[in-house]
Design an enzyme around this catalytic site. Structure first.
Site, PDB file in Angstrom:
ATOM      1  CD  GLU A  17      -2.861   1.009   2.439  1.00 17.52           C
ATOM      2  OE1 GLU A  17      -3.465  -0.079   2.597  1.00 17.52           O
ATOM      3  OE2 GLU A  17      -3.035   1.981   3.183  1.00 17.52           O
ATOM      4  CB  THR A  48      -4.264   5.825   0.772  1.00 15.93           C
ATOM      5  OG1 THR A  48      -3.360   6.887   0.537  1.00 15.93           O
ATOM      6  CG2 THR A  48      -3.576   4.674   1.450  1.00 15.93           C
TER       7      THR A  48
HETATM    8  C1  LIG Z   1      -6.696  -1.653   4.651  1.00 15.43           C
HETATM    9  C2  LIG Z   1      -7.187  -0.272   5.037  1.00 15.43           C
HETATM   10  C3  LIG Z   1      -7.084   0.753   4.102  1.00 15.43           C
HETATM   11  C4  LIG Z   1      -7.538   2.052   4.419  1.00 15.43           C
HETATM   12  N1  LIG Z   1      -7.406   3.044   3.477  1.00 15.43           N
HETATM   13  C5  LIG Z   1      -7.885   4.280   3.732  1.00 15.43           C
HETATM   14  C6  LIG Z   1      -7.822   5.330   2.756  1.00 15.43           C
HETATM   15  O1  LIG Z   1      -7.296   5.133   1.661  1.00 15.43           O
HETATM   16  N2  LIG Z   1      -8.339   6.552   3.071  1.00 15.43           N
HETATM   17  C7  LIG Z   1      -8.941   6.796   4.281  1.00 15.43           C
HETATM   18  O2  LIG Z   1      -9.408   7.937   4.492  1.00 15.43           O
HETATM   19  N3  LIG Z   1      -9.016   5.824   5.236  1.00 15.43           N
HETATM   20  C8  LIG Z   1      -8.517   4.574   4.989  1.00 15.43           C
HETATM   21  N4  LIG Z   1      -8.622   3.597   5.948  1.00 15.43           N
HETATM   22  C9  LIG Z   1      -9.207   3.926   7.269  1.00 15.43           C
HETATM   23  C10 LIG Z   1     -10.756   3.801   7.304  1.00 15.43           C
HETATM   24  O3  LIG Z   1     -11.341   4.739   6.410  1.00 15.43           O
HETATM   25  C11 LIG Z   1     -11.204   4.083   8.728  1.00 15.43           C
HETATM   26  O4  LIG Z   1     -10.761   3.082   9.598  1.00 15.43           O
HETATM   27  C12 LIG Z   1     -12.697   4.373   8.931  1.00 15.43           C
HETATM   28  O5  LIG Z   1     -12.885   4.914  10.239  1.00 15.43           O
HETATM   29  C13 LIG Z   1     -13.610   3.163   8.811  1.00 15.43           C
HETATM   30  O6  LIG Z   1     -13.718   2.757   7.517  1.00 15.43           O
HETATM   31  P1  LIG Z   1     -14.447   1.347   7.152  1.00 15.43           P
HETATM   32  O7  LIG Z   1     -14.418   1.258   5.693  1.00 15.43           O
HETATM   33  O8  LIG Z   1     -13.870   0.250   7.947  1.00 15.43           O
HETATM   34  O9  LIG Z   1     -15.934   1.678   7.667  1.00 15.43           O
HETATM   35  P2  LIG Z   1     -17.193   0.777   8.009  1.00 15.43           P
HETATM   36  O10 LIG Z   1     -17.030  -0.623   7.590  1.00 15.43           O
HETATM   37  O11 LIG Z   1     -18.377   1.524   7.495  1.00 15.43           O
HETATM   38  O12 LIG Z   1     -17.187   0.790   9.601  1.00 15.43           O
HETATM   39  C14 LIG Z   1     -17.050   2.011  10.330  1.00 15.43           C
HETATM   40  C15 LIG Z   1     -17.710   1.866  11.700  1.00 15.43           C
HETATM   41  O13 LIG Z   1     -19.128   1.797  11.540  1.00 15.43           O
HETATM   42  C16 LIG Z   1     -19.638   0.592  12.094  1.00 15.43           C
HETATM   43  N5  LIG Z   1     -20.704   0.119  11.190  1.00 15.43           N
HETATM   44  C17 LIG Z   1     -20.560  -0.427   9.962  1.00 15.43           C
HETATM   45  N6  LIG Z   1     -21.759  -0.720   9.423  1.00 15.43           N
HETATM   46  C18 LIG Z   1     -22.693  -0.326  10.326  1.00 15.43           C
HETATM   47  C19 LIG Z   1     -24.121  -0.351  10.365  1.00 15.43           C
HETATM   48  N7  LIG Z   1     -24.843  -0.871   9.362  1.00 15.43           N
HETATM   49  N8  LIG Z   1     -24.748   0.145  11.469  1.00 15.43           N
HETATM   50  C20 LIG Z   1     -24.044   0.661  12.515  1.00 15.43           C
HETATM   51  N9  LIG Z   1     -22.679   0.705  12.535  1.00 15.43           N
HETATM   52  C21 LIG Z   1     -22.021   0.221  11.463  1.00 15.43           C
HETATM   53  C22 LIG Z   1     -18.447  -0.378  12.160  1.00 15.43           C
HETATM   54  O14 LIG Z   1     -18.614  -1.355  13.187  1.00 15.43           O
HETATM   55  C23 LIG Z   1     -17.317   0.595  12.450  1.00 15.43           C
HETATM   56  O15 LIG Z   1     -17.259   0.901  13.825  1.00 15.43           O
HETATM   57  C24 LIG Z   1      -8.135   2.306   5.689  1.00 15.43           C
HETATM   58  C25 LIG Z   1      -8.221   1.263   6.630  1.00 15.43           C
HETATM   59  C26 LIG Z   1      -7.751  -0.009   6.315  1.00 15.43           C
HETATM   60  C27 LIG Z   1      -7.826  -1.110   7.346  1.00 15.43           C
END
Ligand SMILES: Cc1cc2nc3c(=O)[nH]c(=O)nc-3n(C[C@H](O)[C@H](O)[C@H](O)COP(=O)(O)OP(=O)(O)OC[C@H]3O[C@@H](n4cnc5c(N)ncnc54)[C@H](O)[C@@H]3O)c2cc1C
Length: 294
Positions: A17, A48
């Site tokens: 990454e 990213t």
């Molecule tokens: C491999 C990797 C790459 C990343 N790359 C980037 C990047 O390029 N740019 C960036 O800005 N960030 C990036 N991040 C960080 C990420 O955007 C953050 O961790 C963000 O806070 C959560 O994103 P998510 O996609 O996991 O969200 P989600 O899967 O939507 O989850 C976020 C929160 O909401 C909760 N949730 C999910 N669905 C529901 C629902 N239906 N009802 C209630 N609660 C729910 C989950 O339990 C969690 O606490 C990356 C993280 C990882 C692990």
């Protein structure tokens, strides 16, 4: 090549990454890092996407560099918080035009102050649904949290939310970095119990500095095993000793995961090739050849 294909029939996939650099010097050094990492024939290099769209054009620019200059598949990260469906559809259209067919579908971190225009998306699973509906053949990765996402009320709820992203159409899960393999292995088992069958790829960052470990532990709440904390503490005033101690720990962590038969390793490179290359060289004999089962 589609993300899904890389892991088909139990094949192993390394991935790296990167993030879009801010300076011309950073761009030059990233180009050379990509060239060096490419020698390991990774399944892909991902780039990213800045929070709330700040580097979204540059993500695609770097995906083009990865695909055209290094001849490797690229995965474009994409976040959906504070975005509109129309805006994301445009971006997906542009990426498809550039030949980028793989995405890391993310929500993005919540800004401290909510914008006046909250956008059309609350969670990443909605972005997975959008991508799947617009580009049915897209490869889609999503984020996973072996130590629970910081906002989640508890682990079982967070696991359910991750499983939902898979039901929405995700092809693979890439985890937040961690230092304790037991936490990852428990996470993998818990998702299996929920019927998640897609590859769950551990995210690792080679440890090179005491301060960085402390920073990550603070920022993401990542657990730092006592053994690692103690050995880094002992050399905290000696940069080269920190590098040696940190890398040795990361090598052992990687070896253990490879022996556990993980489907791939996703390295957070911080745009530098050196530590990843050194680590990979030391675990070379354990890395399954492309086409082999782990
Ligand atoms: C491999 C990797 C790459 C990343 N790359 C980037 C990047 O390029 N740019 C960036 O800005 N960030 C990036 N991040 C960080 C990420 O955007 C953050 O961790 C963000 O806070 C959560 O994103 P998510 O996609 O996991 O969200 P989600 O899967 O939507 O989850 C976020 C929160 O909401 C909760 N949730 C999910 N669905 C529901 C629902 N239906 N009802 C209630 N609660 C729910 C989950 O339990 C969690 O606490 C990356 C993280 C990882 C692990």
């Amino acid at each position: 090549m589609n993300l899904r294909e890389h892991y088909r029939d139990g094949r192993f996939g390394l991935s790296f990454e990167i993030f879009p650099p801010k300076s011309a010097e950073g761009e030059q050094s990233l180009r050379s890092a990509i060239g060096e990492l490419a020698r390991w024939q990774p399944a892909f290099i991902s780039c990213t996407y800045g929070a709330v769209g700040s580097t979204n054009q540059r993500t695609l620019d770097w995906c083009r560099v990865i695909q055209q200059e290094a001849s490797l598949p690229a995965v474009a990260h994409l976040t959906c918080l504070e975005s509109t469906t129309a805006g994301l559809c445009d971006w997906l259209h542009n990426s498809n035009q550039s030949g980028v067919v793989n995405f890391m579908a993310l929500r993005g971190d919540r800004p401290k102050v909510r914008s006046a225009r909250p956008g059309d998306f609350e969670f990443a699973y909605q972005l997975v649904e959008l991508i799947r509906s617009k580009i049915p053949t897209a490869g889609i990765g999503v984020a996973g949290y072996p130590e629970k996402h910081p906002e989640a009320a508890d682990e079982p709820t967070d696991l359910q939310h991750t499983a939902r992203k898979v039901r929405a159409g995700a092809d693979a899960i890439y985890t937040q970095l961690f230092f304790d393999n037991q936490r990852f292995l428990r996470y993998r088992d818990s998702l299996a119990v929920l019927g998640v069958e897609v590859p769950i790829v551990p995210g690792l960052m080679p440890i090179t500095e005491y301060d960085r470990v402390a920073h990550i532990a603070n920022l993401c709440g990542t657990f730092v095993p006592q053994e690692l904390a103690d050995s880094l503490e002992r050399v905290k005033h000696d940069r080269s000793a920190q590098y040696a101690v940190g890398l040795e720990y990361s090598v052992r962590q990687t070896e253990e995961l490879l022996r556990e038969g993980v489907p791939g390793i996703h390295f957070y490179t911080l745009n530098k090739a050196g530590a990843c290359l050194e680590l990979l060289e030391q675990v070379r004999s354990l890395i399954p050849q492309r086409g082999d089962k782990p």
